[in-house]
Write an enzyme that holds these catalytic residues in place. Sequence first.
Site, PDB file in Angstrom:
ATOM      1  N   LYS A  65       0.904  -1.284   0.102  1.00 20.35           N
ATOM      2  CA  LYS A  65       0.062   0.055  -0.119  1.00 20.35           C
ATOM      3  C   LYS A  65       0.820   1.263   0.209  1.00 20.35           C
ATOM      4  CE  LYS A  65      -0.040  -0.714   4.994  1.00 20.35           C
ATOM      5  NZ  LYS A  65      -0.909  -0.971   6.110  1.00 20.35           N
ATOM      6  N   ARG A 163     -11.226  -0.741  13.965  1.00 19.49           N
ATOM      7  CA  ARG A 163     -11.432   0.195  12.891  1.00 19.49           C
ATOM      8  C   ARG A 163     -12.191  -0.238  11.723  1.00 19.49           C
ATOM      9  NH1 ARG A 163      -5.312   1.048  10.595  1.00 19.49           N
ATOM     10  NH2 ARG A 163      -5.886  -1.048   9.666  1.00 19.49           N
ATOM     11  N   TYR A 300      13.376  31.066   7.506  1.00 19.76           N
ATOM     12  CA  TYR A 300      12.337  31.373   8.006  1.00 19.76           C
ATOM     13  C   TYR A 300      12.331  31.738   9.586  1.00 19.76           C
ATOM     14  CZ  TYR A 300      10.035  30.970   3.300  1.00 19.76           C
ATOM     15  OH  TYR A 300       9.825  31.083   2.019  1.00 19.76           O
ATOM     16  N   MET A 348       9.819  24.864   2.224  1.00 20.64           N
ATOM     17  CA  MET A 348       8.934  23.986   1.515  1.00 20.64           C
ATOM     18  C   MET A 348      10.187  23.154   0.551  1.00 20.64           C
ATOM     19  SD  MET A 348       6.061  24.885  -1.293  1.00 20.64           S
ATOM     20  CE  MET A 348       4.870  25.620   0.163  1.00 20.64           C
TER      21      MET A 348
HETATM   22  C1  LIG Z   1      -0.071  -2.165   6.679  1.00 21.24           C
HETATM   23  C2  LIG Z   1      -0.717  -3.561   6.969  1.00 21.24           C
HETATM   24  C3  LIG Z   1       0.125  -4.728   7.025  1.00 21.24           C
HETATM   25  C4  LIG Z   1       1.524  -4.696   6.805  1.00 21.24           C
HETATM   26  O1  LIG Z   1       1.858  -3.970   8.387  1.00 21.24           O
HETATM   27  P1  LIG Z   1       3.273  -3.916   8.569  1.00 21.24           P
HETATM   28  O2  LIG Z   1       3.342  -3.440  10.002  1.00 21.24           O
HETATM   29  O3  LIG Z   1       3.825  -2.781   7.638  1.00 21.24           O
HETATM   30  O4  LIG Z   1       3.974  -5.272   8.469  1.00 21.24           O
HETATM   31  C5  LIG Z   1      -0.685  -5.771   7.253  1.00 21.24           C
HETATM   32  N1  LIG Z   1      -1.982  -5.835   7.206  1.00 21.24           N
HETATM   33  C6  LIG Z   1      -3.002  -4.719   7.073  1.00 21.24           C
HETATM   34  C7  LIG Z   1      -4.270  -4.884   7.358  1.00 21.24           C
HETATM   35  C8  LIG Z   1      -2.263  -3.604   7.069  1.00 21.24           C
HETATM   36  O5  LIG Z   1      -2.955  -2.474   7.064  1.00 21.24           O
END
Ligand SMILES: *Cc1c(COP(=O)(O)O)cnc(C)c1O
Length: 413
Positions: A65, A163, A300, A348
């Site tokens: 992801k 969640r 800045y 920036m």
């Molecule tokens: C991000 C994620 C993982 C991987 O987690 P890591 O701690 O990066 O290994 C696994 N399962 C889900 C649902 C996630 O969102």
Amino acid sequence: MSEAPDGPRRKSDPAEEQRVHHPRRALPTDVVRPTRAEVQLSHLRHNLGVLRKAAGKTPIWAVLKADGYGHGAKAVARTLERAGVDGVCVALVEEGVELREAGIALPILVMGGYYGRAEAEFSHFHLTPVLSDRGQAESLAMALKAHDRKMVVHAKVDTGMGRLGTRPSEVPAFAAEIQKHSCLQMEGLMSHLANADMSDPGVLENPLALFAAAEAQFKAAGLHPTRRHMANSAGILRDNRTHFDLVRPGLSLFGVNPLANVPSELRPLVPPDARFKPTLRVMSHVVSLRTLSAGDAVGYGGRFVANGPTVVATVPMGYADGLSRMLGGRGFALVRGKRVPYAGNVSMDMIGLDVSAVEGVSVSDEVVLLGEQKGPLGTDAITPDELGTWSGTIPYEVLTSISRRVPRFYRES
Ligand SMILES: *Cc1c(COP(=O)(O)O)cnc(C)c1O
């Protein structure tokens, strides 16, 4: 394409229904500025090897992801596919589409949940949705029936993350809903661990018990998922009771051990001879050098004020590139192999570094913001953990913050 919010789809060809847009990242061929990120693919393969030792024979589905934790999901997925990884997990439908279009043939699980109205993309690109509740199961089933299609799905249960995922008390109704629709082919049952990187030795007991209870309820409803999974990196390295039928590592593939700070008896599955290797280096050049006198300020707000002759280097990378503004006055970078402090507020597009202690510093010297540097004054490395500590965050956010303005270069060695 335009579509009335609740109206029927006007086009029936799924390819034409594609509504996913691709944000474009700076390409190596476009690069003028010396700021860049380098991805070490050999280290990625090495880290997969370490995880294989920890996971034994359990299949590994890489979590890619957020553009592969900032590394570029396509290149990472291609490398891991060739190295024999068994599947890929992403958060968004768009991320799944990107990988399928890049030619990735592995199973792709979209973990962020089924958002509705994306059934065409899931079907067309052979993506597997994760259903988090009964309503999602029902709406996907309706969409599938309208097109006379079937789909492989995974179901998610909440074992403490709070969640997504169905709450324990609602699992029977969720299972019944999935069972009711023959177009939903339930292949997987999953959960996600909220606390697997905590020092408390008992953190996995409750999630494991809730997961077992949920599985029994799915079985009672006549559903027998063959892909059960809950382990993130920390779970994989910590306890093989979390491994089930596949494991989902993210961070550890990219060289960060999420259990680095827990007692070693809590991570029995980290092979003693194997260390994760960092996969991302971020670097730039010194583009300007100036010698300040006592009282001269940098950046800045004049936050850095020289208290004597001070050499300051300007580096063309700033918070818009992913260097947190929190690093001003707290962070360090590497020049000629030596660690030097940030001087003044992060802008920036630029930062200042106090390079007074760097012998022989000159314009166009390489600056390493993240990763290792070997230089005439030594060898050192800035880790994602360190950058996270200095900027008040975690290595995950450090890696995923390196922005689209920074082109990624891929190295095999
Ligand atoms: C991000 C994620 C993982 C991987 O987690 P890591 O701690 O990066 O290994 C696994 N399962 C889900 C649902 C996630 O969102």
